[in-house]
Write an enzyme that holds these catalytic residues in place. Structure first.
Site, mmCIF file in Angstrom:
data_model
loop_
_atom_site.group_PDB
_atom_site.id
_atom_site.type_symbol
_atom_site.label_atom_id
_atom_site.label_comp_id
_atom_site.label_asym_id
_atom_site.label_seq_id
_atom_site.Cartn_x
_atom_site.Cartn_y
_atom_site.Cartn_z
ATOM 1 N NE ARG A 42 -37.293 -55.784 -37.602
ATOM 2 C CZ ARG A 42 -38.146 -56.031 -36.618
ATOM 3 N NH1 ARG A 42 -38.065 -55.395 -35.460
ATOM 4 N NH2 ARG A 42 -39.112 -56.905 -36.786
ATOM 5 C CB THR B 175 -41.284 -52.036 -28.769
ATOM 6 O OG1 THR B 175 -41.215 -53.366 -29.249
ATOM 7 C CG2 THR B 175 -40.676 -51.094 -29.759
ATOM 8 C CG ASN C 142 -40.121 -59.355 -30.755
ATOM 9 O OD1 ASN C 142 -41.088 -58.614 -30.932
ATOM 10 N ND2 ASN C 142 -40.169 -60.644 -30.991
ATOM 11 C CG ASP D 194 -41.088 -59.281 -35.119
ATOM 12 O OD1 ASP D 194 -42.042 -59.786 -34.494
ATOM 13 O OD2 ASP D 194 -40.636 -58.158 -34.858
ATOM 14 C CB SER E 201 -40.652 -54.053 -37.951
ATOM 15 O OG SER E 201 -41.050 -53.242 -36.878
HETATM 16 O O1 DON Z 1 -40.916 -55.017 -34.862
HETATM 17 C C1 DON Z 1 -41.987 -55.314 -34.372
HETATM 18 O O2 DON Z 1 -43.059 -55.070 -34.894
HETATM 19 C C2 DON Z 1 -42.004 -55.981 -33.004
HETATM 20 N N1 DON Z 1 -40.753 -56.650 -32.770
HETATM 21 C C3 DON Z 1 -42.282 -54.947 -31.967
HETATM 22 C C4 DON Z 1 -42.431 -55.543 -30.589
HETATM 23 C C5 DON Z 1 -43.161 -54.665 -29.665
HETATM 24 O O3 DON Z 1 -43.601 -53.601 -29.999
HETATM 25 C C6 DON Z 1 -43.357 -55.190 -28.303
HETATM 26 N N2 DON Z 1 -43.979 -54.194 -27.473
HETATM 27 N N3 DON Z 1 -44.788 -54.242 -26.678
#
Ligand code: DON
Length: 573
Positions: free
Chosen positions: A110, A384, A404, A426, A455
């Site tokens: 991360r 993601t 993100n 986040d 996350s």
């Molecule tokens: O870590 C997380 O929860 C977010 N940064 C994830 C972002 C994400 O899944 C975007 N996708 N559509």
């Protein structure tokens, strides 16, 4: 395995009611119309990822005798080229590994806050969060973790040379990838973002408009990957790539320094383990909330009155929504980076705690979210990409990686050709201020130097009777845990095959805002009416999640589920 060194836009309910017809025999959710007709099956190895070229690269590694970790590394490099809205070297992610002998591990790569990050950095003098500051431009990225993560993984569990695993990505970046309609659309939509925030010309905005079939060449990225191939992880943390990134930060007023890059370390963490109906669920713990949410929701279903599985659908949907609502309320209060705050992990997933938490679910009425607070565990815890891999030896990898938002903060590192994440969004910028996914948080997820932002990613591996059963995960921000939750229930409780389970429409509740977000087709019209009568507010939402998963049958055959919401592809042999 040879080296085992480490043990949408919201639309009102009327629209939802206007499509499809209900009937007592209709399944729990309809299947996405773009779902492939056939089911991809394999006997030995399988890769399911967001891009056909990345899946093919991973499958080839497996065919050449590489293990699941080798394939995962090659797929991650490939996605950084084929899928620039999410695949990355400028972002980070989480990976859960289960070896054929039953050992498990999870890697946290991360992003982390730069040393110069401050608690109130996105708040103005009136204490208000400045819109967009944590999402776009040079103040939005955390220190990237992907390159360090892939090398850490390779050092511990890889078996083929890194040069072999990265070369296909280099070749693709240099020669260019033909764009699908989806990708052309995404790139066109991102043009204003990237154009506004990047300080140097770049491949993504090199044309004013992209169309399906166009070739996206990324020569600067090819050179960056070549330097990483030759110089290893240090090239990204201390080499020319690091210097280019720091220069980019200086040009745009960003915070990431050479010291931030040089001191970033991925972390091996014990994976989170729980059970669901006799199966073992191996998933990601903090700094992701995904695994805790998933285990709480699964337990909330396990203790429901068994009649919900055979009775009317509204009762089942109602239970799922109420379980999701309560799990997300805990997220906002307790979860953050375990290196900075004490996260009561075991307390939060303890069956006694979850059972008490779910005990006030009224089977006939929605509980307003204003009436739900985070529980009190006994003191002692859109864009993601996910890929799932099983190799012929039975090793499994579940990996979710991200920038993100789509194309991250929109900053392409000048001269290096890769996008930076906007993961700082986040964090909880101020108590009660929602982030891009509408998630709120408190002190546990506040900003501090070097801290990792909370996350929702939930790369997950499930075993049954000690044998590999499923590898699954999804993108989708806050909807990730609910997506994995529903995919698992679709197989275990609704008898769907892997492809149907990821194709079926989904819904989501995250405590606040107090609405059920549902894809059209997720909830049959008559059921929507019943839920509204119980007090639920339902809004239509565009695609929820993009799950890529593999089911392993008792005879060892593999079944792929590639999400039809994207260009995702299952390939096996
Ligand atoms: O870590 C997380 O929860 C977010 N940064 C994830 C972002 C994400 O899944 C975007 N996708 N559509």
């Amino acid at each position: 395995m040879q080296r085992l060194g480490l043990f949408a836009a919201a639309l009102p309910i009327s629209l939802l009611l206007s499509c499809g017809t209900a009937g007592p025999q209709t399944p729990i959710a309809s299947i996405h119309p773009a779902a492939p007709a056939g089911l991809v099956r394999a006997d030995s190895g399988m890769v399911v990822s967001a891009h056909p070229l990345a899946s093919a690269i991973g499958e080839r590694v497996l065919r050449e005798g590489g293990n699941a970790v080798d394939a995962a590394i090659a797929v991650h490099w490939a996605l950084a080229v084929t899928t620039p809205w999410a695949g990355n070297i400028g972002g980070g992610g989480f990976m859960v590994v289960r070896l054929a002998d039953g050992r498990t591990a999870s890697l946290d790569f991360r992003e982390a806050a730069p040393a110069a990050a401050r608690h109130n950095m996105y708040v103005d003098q009136q204490g208000q969060v400045v819109p967009g500051l944590s999402e776009y431009g040079h103040l939005a990225p955390g220190v990237p973790g992907s390159v360090a993560g892939l090398f850490a993984l390779h050092d511990s569990l890889g078996s083929l040379p890194m040069a072999r695993l990265i070369q296909p990505a280099i070749d693709l970046a240099a020669a260019g990838c033909p764009l699908t309609g989806h990708e052309a659309h995404e790139l066109n939509a991102a043009r204003p973002l990237i154009g506004r925030h990047s300080t140097r010309p770049n491949a993504f905005t090199s044309r004013s408009s992209w169309a399906a079939g166009d070739t996206l060449r990324q020569p600067e990225l090819a050179h960056t990957l070549e330097r990483i191939r030759d110089g290893g992880a240090e090239e990204f943390s201390k080499g020319l790539t690091a210097r280019l990134l720091v220069e980019e930060m200086r040009r745009g007023g960003g915070l990431i320094t050479a010291a931030d890059l040089a001191t970033y370390h991925p972390r091996w963490r014990p994976p989170l383990q729980g059970t669901f109906q006799g199966m073992e669920v191996i998933t990601m713990g903090p700094p992701s909330s995904g695994g805790i949410l998933l285990l709480q929701m699964l337990r909330g279903m396990e203790t429901a009155d068994p009649s919900i599985w055979t009775g009317g659908r509204p009762a089942l949907l109602h239970r799922m929504i109420e379980v999701e609502r309560r799990a997300f309320a805990d997220r906002a209060e307790y979860l953050g980076d375990p290196d900075f705050v004490r996260v009561p992990v075991q307390e939060l997933i303890a069956h006694e705690y979850v059972d008490a938490r779910m005990a006030d679910i009224d089977p006939s009425r929605a509980t307003p979210s204003t009436a739900i607070r985070a529980g009190s565990p006994v003191p002692e815890a859109a864009h993601t990409t996910h890929f799932s891999i099983v190799d012929p030896m039975g090793n499994a990898v579940s990996c979710t990686t991200t920038l993100n938002g789509a194309y991250g903060c929109g900053v392409v590192v000048g001269g290096a050709g890769f996008l930076l994440n906007n993961e700082m969004d986040d964090f909880s910028a101020a108590p009660g201020a929602p982030n891009a996914y509408g998630l709120i948080g408190g002190e546990a997820n506040s900003i501090a130097p070097h801290k990792r932002m909370l996350s929702s990613m939930a790369p997950t591996i499930v075993t049954r009777n000690g044998r590999l059963f499923m590898v699954a995960g999804s993108p989708g921000g806050s909807t990730i845990p609910t997506t994995v939750f529903q995919v698992l229930l679709n197989v275990v409780h609704h008898g769907m095959d892997m492809q149907q389970a990821v194709s079926a429409f989904r819904f989501h509740h995250q405590w606040l805002p107090d609405t059920v977000r549902a894809e059209i087709g997720a909830i049959q019209p008559a059921d929507s009416m019943a839920l509204v009568e119980m007090g639920h507010v339902i809004r239509i939402r565009h695609a929820i999640g993009r799950a890529d998963a593999i089911l392993v049958h008792p005879d060892g055959t593999l079944e792929g589920g590639a999400d039809p919401r994207g260009d995702d592809r299952a390939m096996g042999f």
